[in-house]
Enzyme design. Structure first.
Site, PDB file in Angstrom:
ATOM      1  N   LYS A 164       0.868  -1.179   0.000  1.00 20.78           N
ATOM      2  CA  LYS A 164       0.000   0.000   0.000  1.00 20.78           C
ATOM      3  C   LYS A 164       0.899   1.221   0.000  1.00 20.78           C
ATOM      4  O   LYS A 164       2.076   1.133   0.368  1.00 20.78           O
ATOM      5  CB  LYS A 164      -0.868  -0.002   1.270  1.00 20.78           C
ATOM      6  CG  LYS A 164      -2.128   0.805   1.167  1.00 20.78           C
ATOM      7  CD  LYS A 164      -3.359  -0.046   0.909  1.00 20.78           C
ATOM      8  CE  LYS A 164      -4.624   0.767   0.879  1.00 20.78           C
ATOM      9  NZ  LYS A 164      -5.818  -0.045   0.717  1.00 20.78           N
ATOM     10  N   GLY A 211     -22.102   5.729   6.553  1.00 23.28           N
ATOM     11  CA  GLY A 211     -21.306   6.315   5.474  1.00 23.28           C
ATOM     12  C   GLY A 211     -21.881   5.895   4.139  1.00 23.28           C
ATOM     13  O   GLY A 211     -21.896   4.715   3.811  1.00 23.28           O
ATOM     14  N   VAL A 249     -18.639   3.659  -2.311  1.00 24.45           N
ATOM     15  CA  VAL A 249     -19.006   2.235  -2.288  1.00 24.45           C
ATOM     16  C   VAL A 249     -20.448   2.070  -1.812  1.00 24.45           C
ATOM     17  O   VAL A 249     -21.261   1.389  -2.456  1.00 24.45           O
ATOM     18  CB  VAL A 249     -18.050   1.425  -1.368  1.00 24.45           C
ATOM     19  CG1 VAL A 249     -18.531  -0.017  -1.244  1.00 24.45           C
ATOM     20  CG2 VAL A 249     -16.613   1.474  -1.897  1.00 24.45           C
ATOM     21  N   ALA A 250     -20.774   2.721  -0.691  1.00 27.13           N
ATOM     22  CA  ALA A 250     -22.076   2.463  -0.076  1.00 27.13           C
ATOM     23  C   ALA A 250     -23.243   2.963  -0.922  1.00 27.13           C
ATOM     24  O   ALA A 250     -24.342   2.397  -0.855  1.00 27.13           O
ATOM     25  CB  ALA A 250     -22.121   3.076   1.318  1.00 27.13           C
TER      26      ALA A 250
END
Ligand code: NAD
Ligand code: LEU
Length: 364
Positions: A80, A180, A184-185
């Protein structure tokens, strides 16, 4: 800051500090483990309060990618990167080009993609300097924004978690609380709404809440209330550390299944969830759709093949629940075991001397 002790604690391979004065780039790349293949993981841009916080984050996130990629069945290691800065005000093209040159210098040991604070456009700029970047524009025949695919993976994984925790994989009529409603959500809520789930949502960004209310008939609650609402499933889709000793006693959901990375504050919180009888779908197993999708670019992107791979998240989450049940252990430990077994098998097998195209002797 003692970087080596942090590296030795979880056996990190390499940490690279990158600096470019002209563009203001300050980045850290961490390669945790390349037993299964080159390290693939996104680049996070975040305004860390201290350099120590940035190093801690990149170490934690890169190790998470080792486990995520292993559990997902990908032949990729974990890495990462973090860029220190405000993603809204501190970006410039030269910064991402300089960063791309640093990635190119690693000659394929690390391959990047999007994470919090970085976009497809940023990946395209990195791509001007290196091929070791994924999640670039569909115009390049690549996969583009990974968030909708991550969402689809969370949706199929949630079905597996519901089967384990509620006895049915159908989400129709279930009440699902989503913390949230970002990239994505939003897409996750769309799938859930289409299946007939009742949504309760929250976000600190009001336009995101309004969109979910308007488009999916969601009920909005204050961010301080979301963890304690009456619901069947809780989907943490904001930031990490939300499942901790203070929040767990409030949770009424029987199942926890969401997109956020590092949901458990500590392993003890994973043990507490088991004791509470809550079916927790480990974050890095259920949210692997994005990395599965970008990894497909390494073979020449094929959307249909990528989505087939993402659908395996149902089986991966089911397998975690099976291991947890058989071994009588918490699901986070079952997931770690599944990932570690795969890495150790390869480490053992890879430790044998077998001639291959990469071996130095073959070049003589
Ligand atoms: N994008 C991907 O493909 C992907 C893949 C794997 C994991 N994840 C993880 O999923 C999570 C969401 O990712 P995203 O790309 O949707 O990010 P995002 O920034 O688009 O969405 C996160 C949302 O959470 C909201 N938020 C932040 N703190 C909050 C709080 N205390 N209460 C309520 N809302 C809050 C933000 O306002 C934002 O709308 C992150 O943890 C990310 O690491 C994302
Ligand atoms: C490679 C990326 C799409 C990975 C994503 N940021 C994740 O945390 O899984």
């Amino acid at each position: 800051m003692n970087v080596f002790s942090g590296m030795i604690a979880h056996d990190y391979e390499q940490v690279i500090f990158c600096q470019d004065r002209t563009s203001g780039l300050k980045a850290v790349i961490a390669i945790h483990d390349t037993t299964l293949g080159p390290a693939l993981g996104g680049t996070r841009m975040w305004n860390y309060e201290t350099e120590e916080a940035a190093v801690e984050d990149v170490l934690r996130l890169s190790r998470g990618m080792t486990y995520k990629n292993a559990a997902a069945g990908l032949n990729l290691g974990g890495g990462k990167a973090v860029i220190i800065g405000d993603a809204r005000t501190d970006k410039n093209p030269e910064m991402f080009r300089a960063f791309g040159r640093y990635i190119q210098g690693l000659n394929g040991r690390y391959i990047t993609a999007e994470d919090v604070g970085t976009t497809v456009e940023d990946m395209d700029i990195i791509h001007q300097e290196t091929d070791y970047v994924t999640g670039i524009s569909q115009a390049f025949g690549a996969s583009g924004n990974p968030s909708p695919v991550t969402a689809y993976g969370v949706y199929v994984g949630m079905k597996a978690a519901a089967k384990a925790g509620l006895g049915t994989e159908s989400l129709s009529g279930k009440t699902i609380a989503v913390q949230g409603v970002g990239n994505v959500a939003y897409h996750l809520c769309k799938h859930l709404h289409e299946e007939g789930a009742q949504l309760i949502v929250t976000d600190i960004h009001q336009p995101s809440v309004k969109r979910a209310v308007d488009e999916f008939g969601a009920r909005a609650v204050d961010p301080t209330e979301i963890l304690q609402v009456d619901c069947d499933i809780l989907a943490p889709c904001a930031l990490g550390g939300v499942l901790n000793e203070d929040t767990l006693p409030m949770i009424k959901a029987k199942v926890i299944a969401g997109a956020a990375n590092n949901q458990l504050n500590t392993n003890e919180d994973g043990e507490r969830l088991q004791q509470m009888g809550i079916a927790y779908a480990p974050d890095y197993v259920i949210n692997a759709g994005g990395v599965m999708n970008v990894a497909d670019e390494l073979n020449g992107y094929n959307r249909e093949r990528a989505f087939k791979k993402v659908e395996t998240i149902f089986d991966n989450v089911s397998r975690v629940f099976e291991i947890a049940k058989t071994e009588q252990i918490a699901t986070y430990r079952a997931a770690d075991r599944m990932a570690e077994e795969r890495i150790e098998r390869m480490r053992y097998s890879g430790g044998k001397f077998l001639q291959n195209g990469y071996h130095i002797l073959s070049k003589r």
